[in-house]
Design a protein around this motif. Structure first.
Motif, PDB file in Angstrom:
ATOM      1  N   GLN A   1      12.279   6.654  -0.795  1.00 42.07           N
ATOM      2  CA  GLN A   1      12.371   6.403   0.796  1.00 42.07           C
ATOM      3  C   GLN A   1      11.646   5.500   0.826  1.00 42.07           C
ATOM      4  OE1 GLN A   1      12.940   9.323   3.442  1.00 42.07           O
ATOM      5  NE2 GLN A   1      11.711  10.989   1.978  1.00 42.07           N
ATOM      6  N   VAL A   2      10.376   5.319   0.096  1.00 40.71           N
ATOM      7  CA  VAL A   2       9.408   4.063   0.433  1.00 40.71           C
ATOM      8  C   VAL A   2      10.393   2.429  -0.384  1.00 40.71           C
ATOM      9  CG1 VAL A   2       6.802   2.872  -0.380  1.00 40.71           C
ATOM     10  CG2 VAL A   2       7.780   5.229   0.854  1.00 40.71           C
ATOM     11  N   TYR A   3      10.394   2.721  -1.777  1.00 34.70           N
ATOM     12  CA  TYR A   3      10.926   2.259  -2.281  1.00 34.70           C
ATOM     13  C   TYR A   3      12.422   0.765  -1.321  1.00 34.70           C
ATOM     14  CZ  TYR A   3       8.862   2.710  -6.264  1.00 34.70           C
ATOM     15  OH  TYR A   3       7.057   3.552  -7.192  1.00 34.70           O
TER      16      TYR A   3
ATOM     17  N   GLU B   1       0.629  -1.344  -0.050  1.00 36.44           N
ATOM     18  CA  GLU B   1       0.396   0.425   0.014  1.00 36.44           C
ATOM     19  C   GLU B   1       0.939   1.177  -0.028  1.00 36.44           C
ATOM     20  OE1 GLU B   1      -3.704   2.233   2.195  1.00 36.44           O
ATOM     21  OE2 GLU B   1      -3.116   0.612   2.658  1.00 36.44           O
ATOM     22  N   ALA B   2       2.262   1.589   0.694  1.00 41.16           N
ATOM     23  CA  ALA B   2       3.323   2.581   0.268  1.00 41.16           C
ATOM     24  C   ALA B   2       3.253   2.404  -0.628  1.00 41.16           C
ATOM     25  CB  ALA B   2       3.553   2.459   1.627  1.00 41.16           C
ATOM     26  N   VAL B   3       4.206   1.270  -1.682  1.00 38.30           N
ATOM     27  CA  VAL B   3       4.233   1.517  -2.948  1.00 38.30           C
ATOM     28  C   VAL B   3       3.113   2.170  -3.877  1.00 38.30           C
ATOM     29  CG1 VAL B   3       4.978   0.502  -4.860  1.00 38.30           C
ATOM     30  CG2 VAL B   3       6.374  -0.301  -2.554  1.00 38.30           C
ATOM     31  N   ARG B   4       1.737   1.737  -3.046  1.00 40.59           N
ATOM     32  CA  ARG B   4       0.747   2.619  -3.865  1.00 40.59           C
ATOM     33  C   ARG B   4       0.851   4.055  -4.027  1.00 40.59           C
ATOM     34  NH1 ARG B   4      -1.331  -2.792  -2.580  1.00 40.59           N
ATOM     35  NH2 ARG B   4      -3.167  -1.180  -1.134  1.00 40.59           N
ATOM     36  N   GLU B   5       0.751   3.962  -2.764  1.00 38.16           N
ATOM     37  CA  GLU B   5       0.779   5.889  -2.449  1.00 38.16           C
ATOM     38  C   GLU B   5       1.251   6.882  -2.745  1.00 38.16           C
ATOM     39  OE1 GLU B   5      -2.000   7.445  -0.741  1.00 38.16           O
ATOM     40  OE2 GLU B   5      -3.151   5.405  -0.233  1.00 38.16           O
ATOM     41  N   ALA B   6       3.244   5.748  -2.441  1.00 38.61           N
ATOM     42  CA  ALA B   6       4.125   6.618  -3.571  1.00 38.61           C
ATOM     43  C   ALA B   6       4.282   7.371  -4.640  1.00 38.61           C
ATOM     44  CB  ALA B   6       5.245   5.736  -3.317  1.00 38.61           C
ATOM     45  N   GLN B   7       3.556   5.742  -5.650  1.00 38.95           N
ATOM     46  CA  GLN B   7       3.346   6.298  -6.703  1.00 38.95           C
ATOM     47  C   GLN B   7       2.100   6.432  -7.113  1.00 38.95           C
ATOM     48  OE1 GLN B   7       3.343   1.867  -8.252  1.00 38.95           O
ATOM     49  NE2 GLN B   7       4.405   1.107  -8.330  1.00 38.95           N
ATOM     50  N   GLU B   8       1.171   7.792  -7.202  1.00 45.45           N
ATOM     51  CA  GLU B   8      -0.102   7.958  -7.247  1.00 45.45           C
ATOM     52  C   GLU B   8       0.432   9.261  -7.553  1.00 45.45           C
ATOM     53  OE1 GLU B   8      -3.430   9.218  -7.726  1.00 45.45           O
ATOM     54  OE2 GLU B   8      -2.327   7.714  -8.540  1.00 45.45           O
TER      55      GLU B   8
ATOM     56  N   ARG C   1      13.597  -2.442  -2.516  1.00 43.89           N
ATOM     57  CA  ARG C   1      13.853  -2.634  -3.803  1.00 43.89           C
ATOM     58  C   ARG C   1      14.516  -1.720  -4.294  1.00 43.89           C
ATOM     59  NH1 ARG C   1       6.875  -2.323  -5.117  1.00 43.89           N
ATOM     60  NH2 ARG C   1       8.036  -1.380  -7.020  1.00 43.89           N
ATOM     61  N   PRO C   2      15.762  -2.033  -3.915  1.00 39.44           N
ATOM     62  CA  PRO C   2      16.471  -0.687  -5.155  1.00 39.44           C
ATOM     63  C   PRO C   2      16.493  -0.187  -6.018  1.00 39.44           C
ATOM     64  CG  PRO C   2      17.871  -2.655  -4.073  1.00 39.44           C
ATOM     65  CD  PRO C   2      16.289  -2.901  -3.581  1.00 39.44           C
ATOM     66  N   ASP C   3      16.299  -0.949  -6.812  1.00 44.44           N
ATOM     67  CA  ASP C   3      16.780  -0.652  -8.422  1.00 44.44           C
ATOM     68  C   ASP C   3      15.505   0.212  -7.822  1.00 44.44           C
ATOM     69  OD1 ASP C   3      18.995  -2.137  -8.712  1.00 44.44           O
ATOM     70  OD2 ASP C   3      17.183  -3.912  -9.412  1.00 44.44           O
ATOM     71  N   ASP C   4      14.658   0.177  -8.208  1.00 41.55           N
ATOM     72  CA  ASP C   4      13.003   1.378  -7.973  1.00 41.55           C
ATOM     73  C   ASP C   4      13.820   2.751  -7.118  1.00 41.55           C
ATOM     74  OD1 ASP C   4      11.728  -0.120  -9.423  1.00 41.55           O
ATOM     75  OD2 ASP C   4      11.177  -1.493  -8.073  1.00 41.55           O
ATOM     76  N   ALA C   5      14.105   2.878  -6.280  1.00 43.16           N
ATOM     77  CA  ALA C   5      14.083   3.338  -5.364  1.00 43.16           C
ATOM     78  C   ALA C   5      15.361   4.540  -6.230  1.00 43.16           C
ATOM     79  CB  ALA C   5      15.376   3.216  -4.316  1.00 43.16           C
ATOM     80  N   ILE C   6      16.561   3.744  -6.787  1.00 41.53           N
ATOM     81  CA  ILE C   6      18.026   3.900  -7.118  1.00 41.53           C
ATOM     82  C   ILE C   6      17.194   5.185  -8.472  1.00 41.53           C
ATOM     83  CG2 ILE C   6      19.660   4.072  -9.398  1.00 41.53           C
ATOM     84  CD1 ILE C   6      20.755   2.065  -6.958  1.00 41.53           C
ATOM     85  N   ALA C   7      16.018   3.882  -9.086  1.00 44.18           N
ATOM     86  CA  ALA C   7      15.661   5.021 -10.713  1.00 44.18           C
ATOM     87  C   ALA C   7      14.394   6.704  -9.741  1.00 44.18           C
ATOM     88  CB  ALA C   7      14.535   4.264 -11.368  1.00 44.18           C
ATOM     89  N   ALA C   8      14.068   6.484  -8.840  1.00 42.98           N
ATOM     90  CA  ALA C   8      13.178   7.286  -7.724  1.00 42.98           C
ATOM     91  C   ALA C   8      13.855   8.369  -7.666  1.00 42.98           C
ATOM     92  CB  ALA C   8      12.101   6.301  -7.217  1.00 42.98           C
TER      93      ALA C   8
END
Length: 395
Positions: free
Chosen positions: A79-81, A55-62, A86-93
């Motif tokens: 920070q959520v990633y 749910e945290a990832v969904r809110e961050a993506q929203e 999920r380090p790869d997603d965190a690096i992209a974000a």
């Protein structure tokens, strides 16, 4: 003002680690303004602090969807990633955030933490140093640089950076924890123990520091330290079992490794029980840790008595089950030292199954079954590896 108040309260609550209260504030705001970008971003942080990763990832993506041209939603998403492993997603974000706001030092800290999850020490060091270039007084960035230097094997720089982190903020528990971690990793358990004690003085709820102090105190025991070094010389990868048909002598390596692990687990149980009874260290242990240590030493004592009686009386039906009882230390300790609740349950179940097999061997006077239990118990050092690999998320 009415919009800003809940946001400021939520931020303050998050800093106080009151994530559930922050969540209530933010959900109340979103009920009135469903498109509020900052509320979605902060709600993601509140949820991830409570372990609700999906749910945290969904809110961050929203939040990112609502404002892709703003750096803050990307920063919060990173920070959520990170917390969701999920380090790869965190690096992209965080890369997107830095493209929009490259002079924001905390974003470089988040990037360094993402590379820490991947143990990518060169990139982690680069991110930490770039953040320090923007804010040389940031103790957390100095701590991350110290960890990166330690990962790269640069002893001098690691110690210097960790000490600098403590100098920048002497009241920061994370800085002292990093110094302790570096000293422990670089082979100075005495200094590591001093740093971990300081962490617990500043923040008694810093559980990882308690674990670090326990590890440092154990490594100050020369017997435990020598056993750990000796055990570390041998590979324990379970895949070696496939070499047995091609090279039967490899079984000797398996036997040596299994016995070394068993001896180390007994030494660990003794160290834990001794520390748990010490006046200055008893508060470092939860009750379950001391109980597991006592159980393991009880298994050794009871098994040794049966084994000696079996040898004296020349009774295999007594001696072999005694050896099996002693061997149960390995599966019990492997289970106790597994972080994942599900993996721990599987290994405890395996230990109980072996204990039942030992009891049945005594009732049926079948020493062969007890002997198989000995082999199976000692082999748990390899069986535990795939269990942890399948159940425990890699960090």
């Amino acid at each position: 003002m009415k919009v800003a108040d809940p946001i400021e309260r939520a931020r303050a609550l998050l800093q106080l680690r009151r994530a559930a209260d922050a969540e209530r504030e933010l959900r109340g705001l979103l009920a009135q303004e469903p498109q509020h970008t900052a509320a979605h971003a902060l709600l993601g942080l509140a949820l991830i602090q409570q372990g609700q990763a999906e749910e945290a990832v969904r809110e961050a993506q929203e939040a990112v969807r609502l404002a892709p041209d703003q750096w803050l939603p990307h920063y919060a998403a990173a920070q959520v990633y990170n917390r969701a492993h999920r380090p790869d997603d965190a690096i992209a974000a965080v890369g997107a955030a830095l493209n929009l706001q490259p002079e924001y030092a905390p974003a470089w800290e988040v990037l360094a933490r993402a590379h820490l999850l991947k143990e990518d020490w060169p990139r982690m060091l680069d991110a930490a140093l770039r953040g320090l270039g923007l804010d040389p007084q940031d103790s957390d960035l100095a701590s991350l640089a110290a960890l990166a230097y330690a990962g790269l094997g640069d002893v001098r720089q690691a110690r210097a950076a960790a000490a600098d982190a403590v100098r920048l903020d002497p009241e920061n528990p994370t800085a002292h924890f990093t110094l302790g971690h570096v000293e422990l990793r670089l082979g100075d358990p005495r200094r590591a123990a001093e740093s971990f004690r300081e962490v617990l003085r500043l923040d008694p709820g810093f559980g990882v520091a308690r674990d670090g102090l326990v590890a440092a105190l154990k490594r100050r025991n020369p017997v435990y330290r020598r056993l750990s070094r000796l055990r570390g010389r041998f590979p324990q990868g379970w895949r070696l079992i496939f070499l047995l048909p091609a090279a039967p002598p490899v079984i000797l390596v398996f036997a040596v490794v299994a016995v070394l692990h068993w001896v180390s687990w007994v030494a660990e149980a003794w160290s834990v029980l001794r520390l748990a009874r010490g006046r200055a260290t008893r508060l470092l242990f939860e009750g379950v840790e001391a109980r597991v240590a006592a159980l393991c030493l009880g298994l050794v004592a009871a098994g040794a008595v049966l084994l000696v009686l079996g040898i004296v009386l020349e009774a295999d039906v007594m001696g072999v089950p005694g050896a099996a009882l002693m061997a149960l230390v390995t599966p019990v300790q492997e289970a106790a030292h597994t972080g994942s609740p599900r993996g721990r349950a599987i290994l405890y179940g395996w230990a109980v199954l072996l204990a039942v097999a030992v009891a049945v061997s005594v009732l049926l006077a079948a020493p062969v079954a007890a002997l198989l239990a000995v082999y199976a118990a000692l082999a748990t050092v390899w069986l535990a590896t795939p269990v942890r690999g399948r159940i425990t998320p890699a960090v």
